[in-house]
Enzyme design. Structure first.
Site, short mmCIF file in Angstrom:
data_model
loop_
_atom_site.label_atom_id
_atom_site.label_comp_id
_atom_site.label_asym_id
_atom_site.label_seq_id
_atom_site.Cartn_x
_atom_site.Cartn_y
_atom_site.Cartn_z
CG ASP A 27 -2.39 0.55 1.11
OD1 ASP A 27 -3.05 0.45 0.91
OD2 ASP A 27 -1.88 2.19 1.03
N GLY A 67 -16.38 2.44 3.13
CA GLY A 67 -14.96 3.40 3.68
C GLY A 67 -13.58 3.28 2.23
CD GLN A 68 -14.58 -0.17 -2.94
OE1 GLN A 68 -15.94 -0.93 -2.19
NE2 GLN A 68 -13.96 -0.92 -3.83
CG HIS A 124 -8.72 -3.22 -2.49
ND1 HIS A 124 -8.86 -2.62 -2.93
CD2 HIS A 124 -8.05 -2.44 -1.36
CE1 HIS A 124 -10.11 -0.64 -2.58
NE2 HIS A 124 -9.00 -1.30 -1.43
CG HIS A 132 -6.64 -2.77 2.97
ND1 HIS A 132 -5.97 -1.80 2.73
CD2 HIS A 132 -7.93 -2.69 2.66
CE1 HIS A 132 -6.70 -0.47 2.24
NE2 HIS A 132 -7.84 -1.38 2.02
P1 AMP Z 1 -9.93 1.14 0.03
O1 AMP Z 1 -9.86 3.22 1.00
O2 AMP Z 1 -9.91 0.31 1.22
O3 AMP Z 1 -10.11 2.02 -1.49
O4 AMP Z 1 -8.55 1.28 0.28
C1 AMP Z 1 -7.61 1.79 -1.04
C2 AMP Z 1 -6.31 1.61 -1.15
O5 AMP Z 1 -4.80 1.81 -2.19
C3 AMP Z 1 -5.48 2.72 -0.02
O6 AMP Z 1 -4.65 2.20 1.14
C4 AMP Z 1 -4.88 3.13 -0.39
O7 AMP Z 1 -3.34 3.90 -0.12
C5 AMP Z 1 -3.89 2.89 -1.41
N1 AMP Z 1 -3.38 3.20 -2.86
C6 AMP Z 1 -3.72 3.86 -3.68
N2 AMP Z 1 -3.42 4.49 -4.78
C7 AMP Z 1 -2.12 3.14 -4.29
C8 AMP Z 1 -1.48 3.21 -5.51
N3 AMP Z 1 -1.06 3.79 -6.63
N4 AMP Z 1 -0.24 2.22 -5.01
C9 AMP Z 1 0.06 1.01 -3.63
N5 AMP Z 1 -1.55 1.81 -3.40
C10 AMP Z 1 -2.62 2.65 -3.71
#
Ligand code: AMP
Ligand code: ZN
Length: 112
Positions: free
Chosen positions: A29, A91-92, A98, A100
């Site tokens: 992340d 909170g997506q 994905h 985490h």
């Molecule tokens: P969510 O809020 O559950 O949709 O998670 C999206 C996640 O993607 C967040 O934790 C961001 O930090 C992560 N994220 C966004 N852009 C990137 C990227 N280019 N590379 C890696 N992680 C990313």
């Protein structure tokens, strides 16, 4: 389709590919919330966990097993947390499903 994680799958946006096979990809992340914070995604575009369909069942099991393999590889023996933020209330922020994988510190409950 303008999807950030599809661009990562395609290699248009470079990431450190921590694990990859024909169905899933894992990468760090960009804003880590724990010492270990890895995202594990299906290579197939699925907008959210809520949009998975019956034909995704095998891949989803495969993905969850890959997450476990990563946790073992990262030696998260003290435990870890898996999060799948789904939809606005979940909170997506990136509309490509994905998981985490968070570890390396004690987590709190309930989540915010
Ligand atoms: P969510 O809020 O559950 O949709 O998670 C999206 C996640 O993607 C967040 O934790 C961001 O930090 C992560 N994220 C966004 N852009 C990137 C990227 N280019 N590379 C890696 N992680 C990313
Ligand atoms: Zn996508």
């Amino acid at each position: 389709m303008d999807c950030l994680f599809c661009k990562i799958v395609e290699g248009v946006i470079p990431v450190t590919r921590l694990y990859e096979d024909e169905q899933v990809l894992a990468f760090p992340d960009i804003q880590p919330q724990a010492p270990t914070h890895i995202l594990v995604i299906p290579k197939k575009h699925i907008a959210s966990h809520a949009k998975a369909v019956a034909e995704d069942k095998e891949m989803l099991g495969h993905l969850m097993f890959a997450v476990g393999e990563l946790a073992r590889e990262k030696k998260l023996d003290a435990g870890y947390r898996l999060v799948i933020n789904t939809g606005p209330d979940g909170g997506q922020t990136v509309d490509h499903m994905h998981v985490h994988l968070l570890g390396g510190r004690a987590m709190h409950w309930p989540p915010g």
